[in-house]
Design a protein around this motif. Structure first.
Motif, PDB file in Angstrom:
ATOM      1  N   ALA A 110      25.716  -5.478  19.074  1.00  0.00           N
ATOM      2  CA  ALA A 110      25.711  -4.053  19.400  1.00  0.00           C
ATOM      3  C   ALA A 110      27.056  -3.615  19.960  1.00  0.00           C
ATOM      4  CB  ALA A 110      24.595  -3.745  20.395  1.00  0.00           C
ATOM      5  N   MET A 137      23.019   1.419  17.419  1.00  0.00           N
ATOM      6  CA  MET A 137      23.187   0.241  18.258  1.00  0.00           C
ATOM      7  C   MET A 137      22.435   0.407  19.583  1.00  0.00           C
ATOM      8  SD  MET A 137      24.855  -1.982  16.540  1.00  0.00           S
ATOM      9  CE  MET A 137      23.866  -1.333  15.171  1.00  0.00           C
ATOM     10  N   SER A 197      15.627  -4.495  22.391  1.00  0.00           N
ATOM     11  CA  SER A 197      15.870  -5.870  22.834  1.00  0.00           C
ATOM     12  C   SER A 197      15.654  -6.009  24.335  1.00  0.00           C
ATOM     13  CB  SER A 197      17.299  -6.294  22.477  1.00  0.00           C
ATOM     14  OG  SER A 197      17.536  -6.188  21.092  1.00  0.00           O
ATOM     15  N   ARG A 218      18.774  -0.748   8.021  1.00  0.00           N
ATOM     16  CA  ARG A 218      19.945   0.137   8.091  1.00  0.00           C
ATOM     17  C   ARG A 218      21.177  -0.626   7.655  1.00  0.00           C
ATOM     18  NH1 ARG A 218      19.106   4.983  10.783  1.00  0.00           N
ATOM     19  NH2 ARG A 218      21.103   5.496   9.804  1.00  0.00           N
ATOM     20  N   LEU A 233      18.930  -0.633  19.033  1.00  0.00           N
ATOM     21  CA  LEU A 233      18.843  -2.090  19.014  1.00  0.00           C
ATOM     22  C   LEU A 233      18.791  -2.648  20.436  1.00  0.00           C
ATOM     23  CD1 LEU A 233      19.119  -4.941  17.744  1.00  0.00           C
ATOM     24  CD2 LEU A 233      21.596  -4.563  17.703  1.00  0.00           C
ATOM     25  N   PHE A 289      22.453 -10.384  20.455  1.00  0.00           N
ATOM     26  CA  PHE A 289      22.070  -8.999  20.221  1.00  0.00           C
ATOM     27  C   PHE A 289      23.021  -8.052  20.947  1.00  0.00           C
ATOM     28  CE2 PHE A 289      18.435 -10.973  18.528  1.00  0.00           C
ATOM     29  CZ  PHE A 289      17.645 -10.047  17.887  1.00  0.00           C
ATOM     30  N   LEU A 291      21.444  -4.523   8.986  1.00  0.00           N
ATOM     31  CA  LEU A 291      21.399  -4.997  10.370  1.00  0.00           C
ATOM     32  C   LEU A 291      20.548  -6.259  10.458  1.00  0.00           C
ATOM     33  CD1 LEU A 291      22.016  -4.622  13.366  1.00  0.00           C
ATOM     34  CD2 LEU A 291      20.024  -3.100  13.510  1.00  0.00           C
ATOM     35  N   LEU A 314      21.748  -9.832  12.130  1.00  0.00           N
ATOM     36  CA  LEU A 314      21.036 -10.479  13.241  1.00  0.00           C
ATOM     37  C   LEU A 314      20.504 -11.848  12.841  1.00  0.00           C
ATOM     38  CD1 LEU A 314      19.106  -7.416  14.698  1.00  0.00           C
ATOM     39  CD2 LEU A 314      21.169  -8.497  15.595  1.00  0.00           C
ATOM     40  N   LEU A 324      14.685  -0.235  11.140  1.00  0.00           N
ATOM     41  CA  LEU A 324      15.945  -0.475  11.840  1.00  0.00           C
ATOM     42  C   LEU A 324      16.696  -1.639  11.189  1.00  0.00           C
ATOM     43  CD1 LEU A 324      17.796   0.208  14.223  1.00  0.00           C
ATOM     44  CD2 LEU A 324      16.441  -1.331  15.636  1.00  0.00           C
ATOM     45  N   LEU A 325      15.977  -2.695  10.829  1.00  0.00           N
ATOM     46  CA  LEU A 325      16.615  -3.859  10.211  1.00  0.00           C
ATOM     47  C   LEU A 325      17.230  -3.528   8.857  1.00  0.00           C
ATOM     48  CD1 LEU A 325      13.930  -6.597  11.010  1.00  0.00           C
ATOM     49  CD2 LEU A 325      16.156  -6.293  12.106  1.00  0.00           C
ATOM     50  N   ARG A 343      17.672 -15.095  16.380  1.00  0.00           N
ATOM     51  CA  ARG A 343      16.969 -14.100  17.195  1.00  0.00           C
ATOM     52  C   ARG A 343      16.277 -14.705  18.408  1.00  0.00           C
ATOM     53  NH1 ARG A 343      14.071 -10.052  12.864  1.00  0.00           N
ATOM     54  NH2 ARG A 343      15.641 -10.203  11.237  1.00  0.00           N
ATOM     55  N   LEU A 362      12.034  -6.495  15.828  1.00  0.00           N
ATOM     56  CA  LEU A 362      12.593  -5.179  15.533  1.00  0.00           C
ATOM     57  C   LEU A 362      11.876  -4.594  14.329  1.00  0.00           C
ATOM     58  CD1 LEU A 362      16.407  -5.952  15.933  1.00  0.00           C
ATOM     59  CD2 LEU A 362      14.962  -4.728  17.549  1.00  0.00           C
TER      60      LEU A 362
END
Length: 204
Positions: free
Chosen positions: A55, A74, A81, A101, A77, A51, A36, A40, A98-99, A45, A94
């Motif tokens: 998602a 998602m 955000s 995954r 995320l 974002f 992820l 992104l 999570l990043l 970002r 983030l």
């Protein structure tokens, strides 16, 4: 930050949906799976719109969005955000877990290529209109609505079609902010109401 990115997270956001798909297809191109964070970073970002689009499109994508747990991922995320946007941050942070995954690169590329033709059609429809619905401070009710969608997404995994409705609503809001197209925002609000109503009816 994910370890397989080659793009800077501070680059400018894509100009349209086709450009976004082109960028994400190159994310983590040296790996068998794509994180992820790499996705992104490929779109930057500094803007909230990519974002939402990521998602929404991942939730909608065949071979990816149907994987159990992906809509919930998602949703995380979007929640993180939206909270940061509402707090006034101009750069979305983030957590590393999570990043990192990941999803199969083969499935991810197939899904994004499937979207290319619809994306070109959607891009022809986008234009600046009703901009009061997308420019500050109108981005705040958009963020609140997307936050509501994200919080409702985990139970949507057990209610047929509602996760797809949530993904489409997020996509519409992302397009609205990306192109300053207030009509897309209105459609997003309407779809959000319909999707949440369907979920409530099925759970009661």
């Amino acid at each position: 930050m994910a370890g397989d990115t080659s793009d800077t997270p501070l680059q400018a956001p894509p100009a349209d949906l086709a450009s976004l798909l082109g960028r994400v297809q190159q994310a983590g191109h040296r790996r068998e799976s794509v994180s992820l964070g790499a996705i992104l970073d490929s779109v930057g970002r500094r803007s909230f719109a990519p974002f939402l689009l990521i998602a929404g499109l991942v939730t909608l994508a065949p071979l990816v969005g149907d994987i159990p747990g992906v809509p919930t991922l998602m949703a995380m995320l979007v929640v993180l955000s939206c909270v940061q946007l509402l707090a006034g941050r101009d750069h979305i942070w983030l957590p590393a877990w999570l990043l990192e995954r990941r999803v199969s690169r083969e499935h991810f590329v197939k899904a994004t290529r499937w979207m290319e033709r619809p994306a070109r059609w959607v891009d022809r429809l986008l234009k600046q209109r009703l901009v009061r619905l997308t420019r500050p401070p109108a981005h705040l009710p958009v963020a609140l609505t997307c936050l509501l969608i994200a919080l409702a997404m985990p139970p949507m995994e057990v209610v047929p079609f509602t996760a797809n409705g949530a993904g489409l609503a997020l996509t519409l809001f992302g397009l609205a902010l990306l192109a300053n197209d207030g009509l897309m925002a209105l459609l997003g609000y309407a779809l959000t109401g319909g999707t949440l109503a369907l979920m409530i009816l099925n759970l009661t």
